[in-house]
Design a protein around this motif. Structure first.
Motif, PDB file in Angstrom:
ATOM      1  N   ALA A 115       0.931   3.898  -7.129  1.00 21.91           N
ATOM      2  CA  ALA A 115      -0.783   4.022  -6.822  1.00 21.91           C
ATOM      3  C   ALA A 115      -1.251   4.147  -5.687  1.00 21.91           C
ATOM      4  O   ALA A 115      -0.654   3.363  -4.484  1.00 21.91           O
ATOM      5  CB  ALA A 115      -1.678   2.605  -7.584  1.00 21.91           C
ATOM      6  N   PRO A 116      -2.269   4.214  -5.287  1.00 16.52           N
ATOM      7  CA  PRO A 116      -2.692   4.674  -3.402  1.00 16.52           C
ATOM      8  C   PRO A 116      -2.232   2.884  -3.174  1.00 16.52           C
ATOM      9  O   PRO A 116      -3.162   2.191  -3.919  1.00 16.52           O
ATOM     10  CB  PRO A 116      -4.269   4.604  -3.450  1.00 16.52           C
ATOM     11  N   VAL A 117      -1.946   2.819  -2.076  1.00 17.51           N
ATOM     12  CA  VAL A 117      -2.332   1.140  -1.181  1.00 17.51           C
ATOM     13  C   VAL A 117      -3.051   1.684   0.187  1.00 17.51           C
ATOM     14  O   VAL A 117      -3.031   2.736   0.643  1.00 17.51           O
ATOM     15  CB  VAL A 117      -0.269   1.310  -0.699  1.00 17.51           C
ATOM     16  N   VAL A 118      -3.755   1.014   0.840  1.00 17.52           N
ATOM     17  CA  VAL A 118      -4.026   0.425   2.193  1.00 17.52           C
ATOM     18  C   VAL A 118      -3.306  -1.038   3.412  1.00 17.52           C
ATOM     19  O   VAL A 118      -3.080  -1.300   2.762  1.00 17.52           O
ATOM     20  CB  VAL A 118      -5.549   0.280   1.281  1.00 17.52           C
ATOM     21  N   VAL A 119      -2.971  -0.272   4.166  1.00 18.73           N
ATOM     22  CA  VAL A 119      -3.389  -0.871   5.113  1.00 18.73           C
ATOM     23  C   VAL A 119      -4.376  -1.193   5.898  1.00 18.73           C
ATOM     24  O   VAL A 119      -4.721  -0.321   6.510  1.00 18.73           O
ATOM     25  CB  VAL A 119      -1.382  -0.361   5.719  1.00 18.73           C
ATOM     26  N   LEU A 120      -4.423  -2.086   6.744  1.00 18.60           N
ATOM     27  CA  LEU A 120      -5.181  -2.552   7.197  1.00 18.60           C
ATOM     28  C   LEU A 120      -5.169  -3.073   8.948  1.00 18.60           C
ATOM     29  O   LEU A 120      -3.459  -3.977   8.517  1.00 18.60           O
ATOM     30  CB  LEU A 120      -6.715  -3.813   6.898  1.00 18.60           C
ATOM     31  N   ASN A 121      -5.218  -2.801   9.899  1.00 24.06           N
ATOM     32  CA  ASN A 121      -5.291  -3.110  11.116  1.00 24.06           C
ATOM     33  C   ASN A 121      -6.152  -5.133  11.036  1.00 24.06           C
ATOM     34  O   ASN A 121      -6.575  -4.963   9.577  1.00 24.06           O
ATOM     35  CB  ASN A 121      -5.565  -2.692  11.593  1.00 24.06           C
ATOM     36  N   ALA A 125      -9.233  -6.285   8.680  1.00 25.68           N
ATOM     37  CA  ALA A 125      -9.148  -7.565   7.657  1.00 25.68           C
ATOM     38  C   ALA A 125      -9.762  -9.364   8.368  1.00 25.68           C
ATOM     39  O   ALA A 125     -10.481  -9.376   7.163  1.00 25.68           O
ATOM     40  CB  ALA A 125      -7.109  -7.769   8.072  1.00 25.68           C
ATOM     41  N   HIS A 126      -9.382  -8.476   9.352  1.00 25.28           N
ATOM     42  CA  HIS A 126     -10.569 -10.052  10.046  1.00 25.28           C
ATOM     43  C   HIS A 126     -12.107  -9.854  10.070  1.00 25.28           C
ATOM     44  O   HIS A 126     -12.963 -10.859   9.192  1.00 25.28           O
ATOM     45  CB  HIS A 126     -10.023 -10.662  11.135  1.00 25.28           C
ATOM     46  N   ARG A 127     -12.819  -8.810  10.182  1.00 21.24           N
ATOM     47  CA  ARG A 127     -14.186  -7.617   9.502  1.00 21.24           C
ATOM     48  C   ARG A 127     -14.681  -8.356   8.479  1.00 21.24           C
ATOM     49  O   ARG A 127     -15.578  -9.587   8.431  1.00 21.24           O
ATOM     50  CB  ARG A 127     -14.034  -6.886  10.548  1.00 21.24           C
ATOM     51  N   GLU A 128     -13.316  -8.108   7.554  1.00 20.22           N
ATOM     52  CA  GLU A 128     -14.162  -7.699   6.152  1.00 20.22           C
ATOM     53  C   GLU A 128     -13.700  -9.161   5.537  1.00 20.22           C
ATOM     54  O   GLU A 128     -14.237  -9.199   4.323  1.00 20.22           O
ATOM     55  CB  GLU A 128     -13.061  -6.522   5.437  1.00 20.22           C
ATOM     56  N   THR A 131     -11.545 -15.361   6.962  1.00 19.16           N
ATOM     57  CA  THR A 131     -10.252 -16.102   7.110  1.00 19.16           C
ATOM     58  C   THR A 131      -9.566 -16.233   5.418  1.00 19.16           C
ATOM     59  O   THR A 131      -8.209 -16.478   5.669  1.00 19.16           O
ATOM     60  CB  THR A 131      -9.911 -17.843   6.841  1.00 19.16           C
ATOM     61  N   LEU A 132     -10.101 -15.253   4.468  1.00 25.78           N
ATOM     62  CA  LEU A 132      -9.073 -14.803   3.187  1.00 25.78           C
ATOM     63  C   LEU A 132      -8.216 -13.887   3.271  1.00 25.78           C
ATOM     64  O   LEU A 132      -8.169 -13.159   4.165  1.00 25.78           O
ATOM     65  CB  LEU A 132     -10.254 -14.208   2.473  1.00 25.78           C
ATOM     66  N   ASP A 133      -7.150 -14.856   2.315  1.00 27.10           N
ATOM     67  CA  ASP A 133      -6.016 -13.191   2.531  1.00 27.10           C
ATOM     68  C   ASP A 133      -6.314 -12.214   2.093  1.00 27.10           C
ATOM     69  O   ASP A 133      -7.149 -11.968   0.941  1.00 27.10           O
ATOM     70  CB  ASP A 133      -4.654 -14.417   1.398  1.00 27.10           C
ATOM     71  N   PRO A 134      -6.826 -11.042   2.612  1.00 30.56           N
ATOM     72  CA  PRO A 134      -6.555  -9.561   1.865  1.00 30.56           C
ATOM     73  C   PRO A 134      -5.500  -9.112   0.799  1.00 30.56           C
ATOM     74  O   PRO A 134      -6.187  -8.271   0.527  1.00 30.56           O
ATOM     75  CB  PRO A 134      -6.936  -9.201   3.226  1.00 30.56           C
ATOM     76  N   ILE A 135      -4.831  -9.895   1.026  1.00 36.17           N
ATOM     77  CA  ILE A 135      -3.309  -8.824  -0.004  1.00 36.17           C
ATOM     78  C   ILE A 135      -3.920  -9.558  -1.590  1.00 36.17           C
ATOM     79  O   ILE A 135      -4.652 -10.088  -1.684  1.00 36.17           O
ATOM     80  CB  ILE A 135      -2.322  -9.607   0.561  1.00 36.17           C
ATOM     81  N   GLY A 136      -3.686  -8.325  -2.221  1.00 38.38           N
ATOM     82  CA  GLY A 136      -3.994  -7.926  -3.413  1.00 38.38           C
ATOM     83  C   GLY A 136      -5.224  -7.225  -3.786  1.00 38.38           C
ATOM     84  O   GLY A 136      -6.117  -7.622  -4.582  1.00 38.38           O
ATOM     85  N   LYS A 137      -6.426  -7.822  -2.724  1.00 38.32           N
ATOM     86  CA  LYS A 137      -7.758  -7.295  -3.366  1.00 38.32           C
ATOM     87  C   LYS A 137      -8.271  -5.241  -2.906  1.00 38.32           C
ATOM     88  O   LYS A 137      -7.427  -4.842  -3.295  1.00 38.32           O
ATOM     89  CB  LYS A 137      -8.728  -7.812  -1.749  1.00 38.32           C
ATOM     90  N   GLN A 138      -8.897  -4.817  -3.254  1.00 40.84           N
ATOM     91  CA  GLN A 138      -9.252  -3.387  -3.834  1.00 40.84           C
ATOM     92  C   GLN A 138     -10.082  -3.275  -3.057  1.00 40.84           C
ATOM     93  O   GLN A 138     -11.520  -4.343  -2.782  1.00 40.84           O
ATOM     94  CB  GLN A 138      -9.701  -3.327  -5.432  1.00 40.84           C
ATOM     95  N   VAL A 139      -9.920  -2.088  -2.161  1.00 41.28           N
ATOM     96  CA  VAL A 139     -11.528  -1.602  -1.268  1.00 41.28           C
ATOM     97  C   VAL A 139     -11.506  -0.173  -2.290  1.00 41.28           C
ATOM     98  O   VAL A 139     -10.339   0.295  -3.027  1.00 41.28           O
ATOM     99  CB  VAL A 139     -10.599  -1.637  -0.269  1.00 41.28           C
TER     100      VAL A 139
END
Length: 140
Positions: A115-121, A125-128, A131-139
């Motif tokens: 499936a499509p995968v996103v890697v954030l800089n 990650a901090h902006r969006e 302090t929450l963990d972005p791993i596993g979230k959908q964009v």
């Protein structure tokens, strides 16, 4: 001039001294179809990987996509709130390693993604996510 000095004052996030970059234009009837271009690039990467002293190879088109960035479940923008444009780059699985980038959390893209995968800089990650963990979230 001061803008150039400010830009160079920050680490680029990769090691330019050990990277070879080249442009490979694919045009004409032979490469009219996406599958033909993909096959050429796949073969090119495989051949380069087999060269002596090559540690990693990757590819990215030279046309980043500028788009909005929405986190599923975060909610829509409030009236008057602006969405900061985000630059999206498609890459091969080896691109980040070839550039010498570091993973802070999570993992790099692999060739076996289903499936499509996103890697954030880190700044996105901090902006969006703050302090929450972005791993596993959908964009979207």
């Amino acid at each position: 001039m001061s803008s150039a000095v400010r830009l160079n004052a920050h680490a680029p996030g990769f090691h330019p001294e050990s990277i070879l970059v080249m442009k490979v234009p694919l045009s004409g009837a032979t490469y009219a179809e996406r599958t033909s271009r993909h096959a050429y690039v796949t073969e090119l990467l495989e051949r380069i990987k087999r060269l002596p002293d090559v540690q990693a190879v990757g590819v990215t088109p030279n046309y980043p996509i500028r788009s909005g960035f929405f986190v599923r479940g975060k909610g829509l923008l409030r009236p008057g709130q602006l969405r900061i444009p985000t630059t999206v780059n498609a890459t091969s699985s080896g691109y980040a390693r070839a550039m010498g980038m570091q993973v802070i959390a999570g993992r790099w893209i692999t060739d076996s993604e289903t499936a499509p995968v996103v890697v954030l800089n880190e700044s996105l990650a901090h902006r969006e996510f703050g302090t929450l963990d972005p791993i596993g979230k959908q964009v979207v």
